[in-house]
Design an enzyme around this catalytic site. Sequence first.
Site, PDB file in Angstrom:
ATOM      1  CE  LYS A  34      21.578 150.651  68.231  1.00  0.00           C
ATOM      2  NZ  LYS A  34      22.432 150.229  69.343  1.00  0.00           N
ATOM      3  NE  ARG A 130      24.960 152.684  76.251  1.00  0.00           N
ATOM      4  CZ  ARG A 130      24.996 152.451  74.944  1.00  0.00           C
ATOM      5  NH1 ARG A 130      25.151 153.448  74.090  1.00  0.00           N
ATOM      6  NH2 ARG A 130      24.890 151.221  74.474  1.00  0.00           N
ATOM      7  CE1 TYR A 252      21.321 181.553  53.687  1.00  0.00           C
ATOM      8  CE2 TYR A 252      21.357 179.172  53.472  1.00  0.00           C
ATOM      9  CZ  TYR A 252      20.672 180.366  53.428  1.00  0.00           C
ATOM     10  OH  TYR A 252      19.345 180.381  53.132  1.00  0.00           O
ATOM     11  CG  MET A 304      16.204 173.012  55.106  1.00  0.00           C
ATOM     12  SD  MET A 304      14.746 173.976  55.535  1.00  0.00           S
ATOM     13  CE  MET A 304      15.261 174.769  57.046  1.00  0.00           C
TER      14      MET A 304
HETATM   15  C1  LIG Z   1      23.447 149.356  68.903  1.00  0.00           C
HETATM   16  C2  LIG Z   1      23.862 148.159  69.704  1.00  0.00           C
HETATM   17  C3  LIG Z   1      24.558 147.104  69.110  1.00  0.00           C
HETATM   18  C4  LIG Z   1      25.056 147.161  67.681  1.00  0.00           C
HETATM   19  O1  LIG Z   1      26.199 147.983  67.631  1.00  0.00           O
HETATM   20  P1  LIG Z   1      26.983 148.197  66.244  1.00  0.00           P
HETATM   21  O2  LIG Z   1      28.165 148.987  66.648  1.00  0.00           O
HETATM   22  O3  LIG Z   1      26.067 148.961  65.359  1.00  0.00           O
HETATM   23  O4  LIG Z   1      27.303 146.857  65.731  1.00  0.00           O
HETATM   24  C5  LIG Z   1      24.818 145.989  69.876  1.00  0.00           C
HETATM   25  N1  LIG Z   1      24.419 145.919  71.170  1.00  0.00           N
HETATM   26  C6  LIG Z   1      23.767 146.930  71.775  1.00  0.00           C
HETATM   27  C7  LIG Z   1      23.383 146.792  73.195  1.00  0.00           C
HETATM   28  C8  LIG Z   1      23.474 148.082  71.068  1.00  0.00           C
HETATM   29  O5  LIG Z   1      22.835 149.083  71.680  1.00  0.00           O
END
Ligand SMILES: *Cc1c(COP(=O)(O)O)cnc(C)c1O
Length: 360
Positions: A34, A130, A252, A304
């Site tokens: 992802k 969640r 800054y 930046m």
């Molecule tokens: C992102 C995610 C993972 C991987 O998690 P990591 O901590 O990066 O290993 C596994 N399962 C789900 C549902 C996720 O959203």
Amino acid sequence: MRPVYATISLSALRHNLALARARAPGARVWAVVKANGYGHGLLRAVAAFDAADGFALVEVDAAARLREQGCTKPLLMIEGFFSPEELAEYSARGLVAVVHNIEQVRMLETSGLAAAPVAVYLKLNTGMNRLGFCGSKALAALERLRACASVSSIVLMTHFADADGQTGVADQLAQFRALNLDPSLPRSLANSAALLRYPETHADWVRPGIMLYGCSPFPDESAQALGLKPAMTLRSRIIAVQELQPGAPVGYGAIYTAREPMRVGIVACGYAHGYPRHAPGFNDRGTPIIVGGVRTTILGRVSMDMLAADITRIPQAGVGTEVTLWGEGLAADEVAAAAETLSYELLCALAPHVRVIEIE
Ligand SMILES: *Cc1c(COP(=O)(O)O)cnc(C)c1O
């Protein structure tokens, strides 16, 4: 050539996947890609993780891209579909749907996809709060999915809230067992932290993400100690040097003030490239950075497109000297900890305009 660039090591990606496999023998592996492969590039990550059993991601257009590029592996869609139109695309493209709410169950029931049914991961909420079904709703959802002609197979899934922290996984595992769902169904529970620390969570499919990119999921154990290799190294160069007298400020807001004669290297990298703006550069608290192979700290606020590094004790450093922001020799986890965030956020934030060089 612009000074800022990232190298991405394909052999490191492969090494980390092999390590995940070795640590969870017997489990099949969803390589989590992802967020554009945690910032490493979706297609690049998928190519490097050729030895994975499937890929887990979020956006259906990213899955479509993988299919169009010839990827025939299973694709697990972590948040499932959001509309009947998307569900039809799951069926057409053979995507595996996480089903975590009753609207998705209803869409499956009314979709009429029996000719090309969809494989489903039933998401159970065991304490993360969640996504997913709790208690009796889990069994009710399972029964409806089993009776649904548009569903081809079912795997039970949950996600841990604190496998990387003090709480661990015991309570959530107990919750999972207490749901008392058909024990003959395959299960998928483990993220990187659970995979590495809790073998009892391995089950049928593991879902490592961050470890595949060479970062540690744990605040108290380094990637190096885990045997992981960083895949992404963010580098740039010094483009200017300032000589400061005591009392002179840097950058800054003048949050850093020289207390002795100093040399400051101005590095061509800033928050526009994905470097965290909140990385501290105070007199009493800095963020590590490597200049010309020597570890030092940043000074003042991150701009930046630039930041400042202390090169007072690196006399050989000057305009053109190479800088490592994170990666090889300086774990992204360390930079993230200084900036009070996680390596996940740093990797994902690598800006699309940063030049990427693939290396072996
Ligand atoms: C992102 C995610 C993972 C991987 O998690 P990591 O901590 O990066 O290993 C596994 N399962 C789900 C549902 C996720 O959203």
